[in-house]
Structures are given as structure tokens and as C-alpha cells.
Design an enzyme around this catalytic site. Sequence first.
Site, PDB file in Angstrom:
ATOM      1  N   LYS A 206      -7.228 -64.162 -37.170  1.00  0.00           N
ATOM      2  CA  LYS A 206      -7.630 -65.340 -36.398  1.00  0.00           C
ATOM      3  C   LYS A 206      -6.415 -66.200 -36.039  1.00  0.00           C
ATOM      4  CE  LYS A 206      -9.707 -68.905 -34.838  1.00  0.00           C
ATOM      5  NZ  LYS A 206     -10.753 -69.122 -33.887  1.00  0.00           N
ATOM      6  N   CYS A 260      -8.260 -75.714 -31.670  1.00  0.00           N
ATOM      7  CA  CYS A 260      -7.915 -74.381 -32.193  1.00  0.00           C
ATOM      8  C   CYS A 260      -6.461 -74.050 -31.948  1.00  0.00           C
ATOM      9  CB  CYS A 260      -8.815 -73.351 -31.527  1.00  0.00           C
ATOM     10  SG  CYS A 260     -10.530 -73.822 -31.692  1.00  0.00           S
TER      11      CYS A 260
HETATM   12  N1  SAJ Z   1      -4.044 -73.642 -21.522  1.00  0.00           N
HETATM   13  C1  SAJ Z   1      -2.937 -73.721 -20.724  1.00  0.00           C
HETATM   14  N2  SAJ Z   1      -2.584 -72.628 -19.988  1.00  0.00           N
HETATM   15  C2  SAJ Z   1      -3.304 -71.470 -20.016  1.00  0.00           C
HETATM   16  C3  SAJ Z   1      -4.437 -71.395 -20.847  1.00  0.00           C
HETATM   17  C4  SAJ Z   1      -4.779 -72.499 -21.594  1.00  0.00           C
HETATM   18  O1  SAJ Z   1      -2.238 -74.740 -20.673  1.00  0.00           O
HETATM   19  O2  SAJ Z   1      -2.933 -70.537 -19.302  1.00  0.00           O
HETATM   20  C5  SAJ Z   1      -4.429 -74.816 -22.341  1.00  0.00           C
HETATM   21  C6  SAJ Z   1      -5.813 -75.356 -22.047  1.00  0.00           C
HETATM   22  O3  SAJ Z   1      -5.805 -76.253 -20.979  1.00  0.00           O
HETATM   23  C7  SAJ Z   1      -6.165 -76.001 -23.357  1.00  0.00           C
HETATM   24  C8  SAJ Z   1      -5.484 -75.110 -24.385  1.00  0.00           C
HETATM   25  O4  SAJ Z   1      -4.505 -74.381 -23.678  1.00  0.00           O
HETATM   26  O5  SAJ Z   1      -5.616 -77.306 -23.461  1.00  0.00           O
HETATM   27  C9  SAJ Z   1      -6.385 -74.122 -25.092  1.00  0.00           C
HETATM   28  O6  SAJ Z   1      -7.357 -73.582 -24.197  1.00  0.00           O
HETATM   29  P1  SAJ Z   1      -7.868 -72.074 -24.239  1.00  0.00           P
HETATM   30  O7  SAJ Z   1      -8.893 -71.923 -23.193  1.00  0.00           O
HETATM   31  O8  SAJ Z   1      -6.728 -71.136 -24.199  1.00  0.00           O
HETATM   32  O9  SAJ Z   1      -8.456 -71.870 -25.692  1.00  0.00           O
HETATM   33  P2  SAJ Z   1      -9.535 -72.659 -26.591  1.00  0.00           P
HETATM   34  O10 SAJ Z   1      -8.774 -73.550 -27.512  1.00  0.00           O
HETATM   35  O11 SAJ Z   1     -10.615 -73.250 -25.795  1.00  0.00           O
HETATM   36  O12 SAJ Z   1     -10.152 -71.421 -27.418  1.00  0.00           O
HETATM   37  C10 SAJ Z   1      -9.294 -70.595 -28.182  1.00  0.00           C
HETATM   38  C11 SAJ Z   1      -9.611 -69.122 -27.854  1.00  0.00           C
HETATM   39  N3  SAJ Z   1      -8.601 -68.246 -28.436  1.00  0.00           N
HETATM   40  C12 SAJ Z   1      -7.950 -67.308 -27.693  1.00  0.00           C
HETATM   41  O13 SAJ Z   1      -8.136 -67.161 -26.505  1.00  0.00           O
HETATM   42  C13 SAJ Z   1      -6.965 -66.450 -28.430  1.00  0.00           C
HETATM   43  C14 SAJ Z   1     -10.986 -68.788 -28.409  1.00  0.00           C
HETATM   44  O14 SAJ Z   1     -11.245 -67.401 -28.260  1.00  0.00           O
HETATM   45  C15 SAJ Z   1     -11.061 -69.176 -29.896  1.00  0.00           C
HETATM   46  O15 SAJ Z   1     -12.369 -68.925 -30.417  1.00  0.00           O
HETATM   47  C16 SAJ Z   1     -10.806 -70.651 -30.018  1.00  0.00           C
HETATM   48  O16 SAJ Z   1      -9.485 -70.907 -29.546  1.00  0.00           O
HETATM   49  C17 SAJ Z   1     -10.961 -71.038 -31.471  1.00  0.00           C
HETATM   50  O17 SAJ Z   1     -12.013 -71.586 -31.827  1.00  0.00           O
HETATM   51  O18 SAJ Z   1     -10.083 -70.730 -32.268  1.00  0.00           O
END
Ligand code: SAJ
Length: 425
Positions: A206, A260
Site C-alpha cells: 500500500k 493518502c
Molecule cells: N495529482 C497531480 N497530478 C497528477 C495526479 C494527481 O498533481 O497527475 C494530485 C491531485 O490533484 C491530488 C493528489 O495528487 O491533489 C492525489 O490525487 P490522486 O487522484 O492521485 O490520488 P488519491 O489521493 O485521490 O488516491 C490515491 C490512489 N492511489 C494511487 O493511485 C496509487 C488510490 O488508489 C488510493 O486508494 C488512495 O490514494 C488511498 O486511499 O490511499
Amino acid sequence: MMKFNTLCIIGMGYIGLPTASIFASHGITVLGMDVNSEIIHHLQAGEVHIFEPGLQSLFQQAIESGKLQVSTTVAPADAFIIAVPTPFFDDKSADLRYVEAAAESIVPHLQPGNLVILESTSPPLTTVDIVAPILAKSGLTAGKDFLLAYSPERVLPGRILEELVGNARVIGGVDRASAEAGRDLYQNFVQGDIILTDATTAEMVKLMENTSRDINIAIANEFSRLAQKFGVDIWEAIEIANRHPRVEILRPGIGVGGHCISVDPWFLVEAAPETARLVRTAREINDAQPAFVVDLVEQAAGGLQGKTLAYLGLAFKPNVDDLRESPAAELAHGLETRGATVLAYEPFKPAANLPGIHQVNTLSEALQNADLIVLAVAHDQFKKLDPAEVAKMTPARIVFDGVNAWDKAQWETAGFQFTGLARKY
Ligand code: SAJ
């Protein structure tokens, strides 16, 4: 195959509540428990306290079917799931007090043959070194008298209900029988593969998933700073680089938030500071991104002192109501610190009461006296805004798009000067 008739889920938040609703809709009698009586009060009145597509109706059906009940106290059950938050302290070490309290609350009810599953994201070894000893206060031993496993939740906020069912699920047992019992429980609704391993591997998996995403976003953010320095449009550069068959650069932005990705990598850094060096650097780069963007907005505005900003979005990412660790909130703070009046409009949470942030209830309130429009979160409703309509609602004639969600040409046609993160003007 073990059969579980009753289940007690501790923590009715972003994970526990959807999980409880889904189990109940698959015929299991579920007690959803939370120590926060306000949350339980809302749930008892049939109101879901978080925004997640499809959750309100699934929850309502579960309550009406009688299969789901909610309470502020734990009760005996065949299986217990711990789904409480694991924040961090100021020094970035994991705050396991909720996990510990949840385990303590199970102790008086634990019976031989029960299954306990920890879902909360936790530092490696939490299940065996912290949860198992607490549960042992019952006089029962994990792996001998009862079953104990770690099963991380990996659902994406905004798509939780689909991903709960469809994602592959990892179950790490303190022994094989515990992992298998976990599989028997989740098989009630999980359609993705169920992968069995040991508890510590599951904890590490994780953390590795979220850390690798954090590092990939960090390089995208660093590229945006380099592009800014060299006068390159980062979005054009990424699009071209991503045509390479083995390159997939993520999106730079105003920072990385949520409960996360911006938290979990610290659990590795804290557990092994000398070893997790890249992990730490990536975290620092992403944490510094809002400050970098403050400078860009200041340049776009020609100084922030005394300016009024229509500030669109406070959530940590598009189309969610979650403001935890939100870089949009941090950017808003940074802009205020430089002397701007920030009128923040967050449609998913119009009254979040964030300290020091002035929120308004409508888009027009944000726009009516603005000098500059800042797009901080690419919510669908902001993406769809018609620049010509916006022009009628505001005296502002400069926009700053921090997340590359708007079409430059359209805004220019509507009379705006268009600026943004690492854009060529
Ligand atoms: N973000 C960027 N650029 C990107 C992608 C995301 O700046 O290209 C930013 C988003 O705006 C946000 C942050 O990153 O602020 C995180 O967003 P996210 O959509 O990547 O992830 P979370 O936090 O919503 O969910 C993550 C997911 N993990 C992965 O994709 C490896 C999800 O599958 C997990 O279940 C979740 O964390 C968790 O609960 O751990």
C-alpha cells in the site's frame, strides 16, 4: 469457506461507510461504528456526511433493508474491520492513536474464531507489532485463537463504489488461515482478484503504491519549474514526451493533497529515514509546489497587495468534497499572506470553515469585484465555464489556470489575459 453473518466496522469515514453499505447490500448484517456522535446522528437520520457518487442511495437502501445499523459503540460480531484515519504528527511520524483506540474497543468483544482486519494505511509492522498485542489483552492470541489480517484500501475518491468492487484486493494475514478468512469475507462483494500475502507485505504494498505515485507527480512538478525557467510550455512538452512508448509523465499542478498520497510516503521515511531518501525528496518537492505557484500568481497579477482574487476550488482534487491536506487551501493561504483578498468558492463544500480562508457561497460573489481569477481545482463545473459569460460577471480581465483545465484561446477571445502554470505566453 468461512461464513460471516455479522460484521462490525469501526470508522464511518471515506472508507468505512462505503464498505459498510456494500457489505450490507450483500446480505451481511453490519454495525457501523464511529466515536463521533455527530456523524452517527447524521447517519441515523439517513444523511451521508461525505460526498461520494452513489453513496447516499446505497447507504439509504442498506439502512432501509435493516442490514445496516450505526452506533457509537462496538458490539460483538463474527468479523471486525478497522477503517479509521492514520494522520501524522507535526514531525511527520504516524499518529496511530485512532488505530490503537479502535483495537482497544474490540478487546472486550473478541471471541475465539473471530476475524479482525485492519484497513487503515499504516507503517510497516503495525498489524503484528501494535494491533496484535492490543488484541492479545483479550486473552486470545492472533493466528491461534482468532484471525488477524491487514487489507489496504486502494479505492480512488470519486470512484469509491466502483473500485471497491472492481479493484484487485490484497489481504495479508498474520498466518495463512487469517489471509484465507479475509478472502472469504471480501469475496462477498469483491469482483477483482484477491491476492493473499502476509500482513507486513500488504502494509508495504500500500505504501509503495502511493509513494510511487507521489514520486511521479513530483517529477512532473519539478519539470513544470524547469519549464517555467526555460520559457517552455510544460503542457506541450509533456504531451510530446508522452508519445514515447515507455514514457508517461503525470500532470504537474498546484501541489499534492488528500489524505493518502501526501501522507503515506512519510510512513516509509519515518520508519527508515536513512534509506527512504528519494521518497523524502519527492514529498518535499510536492509540498513546496503551492509556494512556487504563489509566485506565479503574483507575477500574473502584477503584485498581490490589495488585489481581490476570485479563487475557484478548495478541494484536494477535482470533483470531490475532501479538503484534507488540500494544496488549493494552502495556495489560498499563501496568496492572502502576500496581501491579496481571496474569495474562495468551493461548490462541493460551500461552508468548510477553513481557518483564515474567506469562502463565498456562489460563483458570482467570488467574481463580482475580482481583479484576477485563479483556477485551483479542475472541477467539471469550472471546466465547463463559458469565458464570455464569466466576462459579464466580473471586472477581472486576467485568469490564472493552475491546473491546465481551460482553453487559452477561448479566454483570450473573451477578452482575458490568460496565464497559468508553466505556460508560454
Ligand atoms: N495529482 C497531480 N497530478 C497528477 C495526479 C494527481 O498533481 O497527475 C494530485 C491531485 O490533484 C491530488 C493528489 O495528487 O491533489 C492525489 O490525487 P490522486 O487522484 O492521485 O490520488 P488519491 O489521493 O485521490 O488516491 C490515491 C490512489 N492511489 C494511487 O493511485 C496509487 C488510490 O488508489 C488510493 O486508494 C488512495 O490514494 C488511498 O486511499 O490511499
